[in-house]
Design an enzyme around this catalytic site. Structure first.
Site, mmCIF file in Angstrom:
data_model
loop_
_atom_site.group_PDB
_atom_site.id
_atom_site.type_symbol
_atom_site.label_atom_id
_atom_site.label_comp_id
_atom_site.label_asym_id
_atom_site.label_seq_id
_atom_site.Cartn_x
_atom_site.Cartn_y
_atom_site.Cartn_z
ATOM 1 N N ALA A 101 0.851 -1.182 0.000
ATOM 2 C CA ALA A 101 0.000 0.000 0.000
ATOM 3 C C ALA A 101 0.893 1.240 0.000
ATOM 4 C CB ALA A 101 -0.907 -0.006 1.225
ATOM 5 N N GLY A 144 0.029 -5.062 0.833
ATOM 6 C CA GLY A 144 -1.196 -5.005 0.051
ATOM 7 C C GLY A 144 -1.062 -5.693 -1.294
ATOM 8 N N GLU A 147 -1.651 -9.301 -0.618
ATOM 9 C CA GLU A 147 -3.085 -9.460 -0.360
ATOM 10 C C GLU A 147 -3.884 -9.400 -1.657
ATOM 11 O OE1 GLU A 147 -3.772 -7.613 4.059
ATOM 12 O OE2 GLU A 147 -3.064 -6.228 2.509
ATOM 13 N N GLU A 167 3.997 -5.723 7.179
ATOM 14 C CA GLU A 167 3.361 -4.636 7.917
ATOM 15 C C GLU A 167 3.887 -4.501 9.345
ATOM 16 O OE1 GLU A 167 0.385 -5.807 4.704
ATOM 17 O OE2 GLU A 167 1.792 -6.837 6.035
#
Length: 293
Positions: A101, A144, A147, A167
């Protein structure tokens, strides 16, 4: 036939058409010239049956920002509404599928902003896509990006791909399914190791663990993903959606509930013309001519 009409309506929903000024196809030159800022969309395969959606933030290693995820949602909605599209390939660059992200965009957010605005709440659009989505992962698929790949139905990887959920190194945890889908894909021990330490795994390790279906040389990755999309396209789109739903149910329910759901979907195929055509073609030793009905 009522069941077939209902399923067909779910597959091709007119309200999913893109808004005015948001064209589906991109040129082979640039995404901005076709209305997209952060991605490009092109048609591949026989009769354009496979759509290739490419993330296009090269300077940020395809970091996932709100703008990119919003565009991805619109692109997927448009492709779901196109009857000629049978499968979707989601890919990035050779350096990065998506490196995570966008931390610069995320860092200033407060708890109140995240909770009140349901931050990341709409980022699961890929997982809610009814048509099959194939991730073609080269380079980095971290945070992300990992994911996003796991939201796809099939994950193909280039030999140099790396997967991880780092993360924890930033003082937070995965927020878009990383702890849940990763655990289901690779098991508790490896998922814990990756999530708690931020460790990455290679494409080969990911394949051994069950996160990746197949590994290819980087230069062949996209063509192999498109080839899989073409094989899927030869089948009934209606029944393919039902098969996808049945497999996904295995990850979300108990075995007994999953088997009941599978049996109901199996029975529902007998309300379709394509099931009849497929079996008649088999008995008649000919290729089936599915009409998605």
């Amino acid at each position: 036939m009522a069941a077939a009409r209902l399923l067909r309506g779910l597959l091709f929903r007119p309200w999913l058409l893109p808004p005015p000024g948001a064209p589906l196809r991109s040129s082979s030159t640039s995404s901005s010239s076709s209305g997209w800022e952060f991605l490009s969309v092109e048609r591949r395969g026989r009769e354009g049956s496979v759509a290739v959606v490419r993330l296009e933030r090269p300077k940020a290693l395809n970091a996932l920002c709100e703008g990119l995820m919003s565009e991805l949602g619109r692109a997927l909605a448009s492709l779901e509404a196109e009857a000629s599209v049978a499968a979707i390939v989601l890919t990035g660059s050779e350096r990065a599928f998506a490196a995570g992200a966008d931390i610069k965009e995320m860092a200033p957010k407060s708890f109140q902003e995240c909770l009140g605005g349901d931050f990341l709440g709409g980022w699961d659009r890929v997982a809610r896509t009814r048509k099959p989505v194939i991730a073609a992962v080269n380079g980095l698929a971290l945070g992300g990006g990992c994911e996003l790949a796991m939201m796809c139905d099939v994950v193909y990887a280039g030999e140099g791909a790396q997967f991880g959920q780092p993360e924890i190194l930033l003082g937070t945890i995965p927020g878009s399914g990383g702890t849940q889908r990763l655990t289901r894909a690779v098991g508790k021990s490896l998922a814990m190791e990756m999530v708690l330490s931020g460790a990455r795994i290679s494409a080969q390790q990911a394949q051994q663990a069950g996160l990746v279906s197949k590994v290819f040389p980087a230069e062949r990755l996209l063509e192999e993903a498109v080839a899989l999309g073409e094989r899927i396209a030869r089948n009934s789109k209606l029944v393919t959606a039902m098969a996808k739903e049945a497999v996904n149910t295995a990850f979300e329910t108990t075995l007994a509930e999953g088997c009941r759901a599978e049996r109901r979907l199996f029975h529902a195929t007998f309300a379709t013309q394509d099931r009849k055509e497929g079996m008649e073609a088999f008995v008649g030793k000919r290729e089936p001519r599915f009409k998605d009905q």
